[in-house]
Design an enzyme around this catalytic site. Sequence first.
Site, PDB file in Angstrom:
ATOM      1  N   TYR A   1      -1.779  -0.918  10.472  1.00  0.00           N
ATOM      2  CA  TYR A   1      -1.797  -1.052   9.015  1.00  0.00           C
ATOM      3  C   TYR A   1      -0.494  -0.539   8.420  1.00  0.00           C
ATOM      4  O   TYR A   1       0.118  -1.187   7.564  1.00  0.00           O
ATOM      5  CB  TYR A   1      -2.993  -0.276   8.456  1.00  0.00           C
TER       6      TYR A   1
ATOM      7  N   SER B   1       0.857  -1.185   0.000  1.00  0.00           N
ATOM      8  CA  SER B   1       0.000   0.000   0.000  1.00  0.00           C
ATOM      9  C   SER B   1       0.889   1.229   0.000  1.00  0.00           C
ATOM     10  O   SER B   1       2.087   1.153   0.331  1.00  0.00           O
ATOM     11  CB  SER B   1      -0.882  -0.002   1.259  1.00  0.00           C
TER      12      SER B   1
END
Length: 262
Positions: free
Chosen positions: A150, A137
Amino acid sequence: MRFADRVALITGAGTGIGAATAARLAAEGAKVVLTGRRPDPLNEVAAGLGDAALVVPADAADSAAMANVIEKAHERFGRVDLVVANAGGHGLGTATDTSDDDWKLALDANLTSAFVTVRAALPDLVDGGGSVVFVSSLAGLFAGPAVAGYTATKHALIGLTRSIARDYGKHGVRANAVCPGWVRTPMADIQMAHIGETKGLSREEAYTLVTENTPLRRPAEADEIANVIAFLAGPESSAVTGIYLTADSGASAVDLPTIALA
């Protein structure tokens, strides 16, 4: 038909990037093994792919479950040539907001799932000179607000990418990562709904807000990320390994301190 006679294992294959990647690879001849924790979305994806798809529901962070996925892939297709480690999605909150259980959930969802999946497939990949694409990501390169778990785990995926590339390149195995920014997926739709509730915006207005400082000024579509994955997994990138490729509408090209000057 870049992937004719190739077998791809895709985690998190029921929706979003995983589903789009399954369709993209199958369209170019691949057999696809679809796995994830929820059978219904996986079966919906498989229904559109016919005999090219095999559904094996599993938690990608569970070693025994992934060993079973590999076994089922062998029974149906004989081997695994490609892995797209796409499962993930947990890890919201600042460090002080993140409990031990929340931290473990983020690790399992984003990092352990990728590690366990690739470890299970490596004997096949070594045997056939296979390829791995990790879905990291933009959070694997930069930190957003209140996403400690995350951010940490997506950063770690970059390290795992390089480690696999370094250790197994001598066997012809390639490992690369894609780092998407905002992508229009069911998961992102939920985030946009939350932003919209907070700021009094519609979902589309929320997407506009979060991408207004990117050069392309729009989120990517899942199909666009699938195209990048297909490139990294396919023969055109045969000399490429150990890298990450951003697919972020240009977000990582922006010098943050100059936004106020635009």
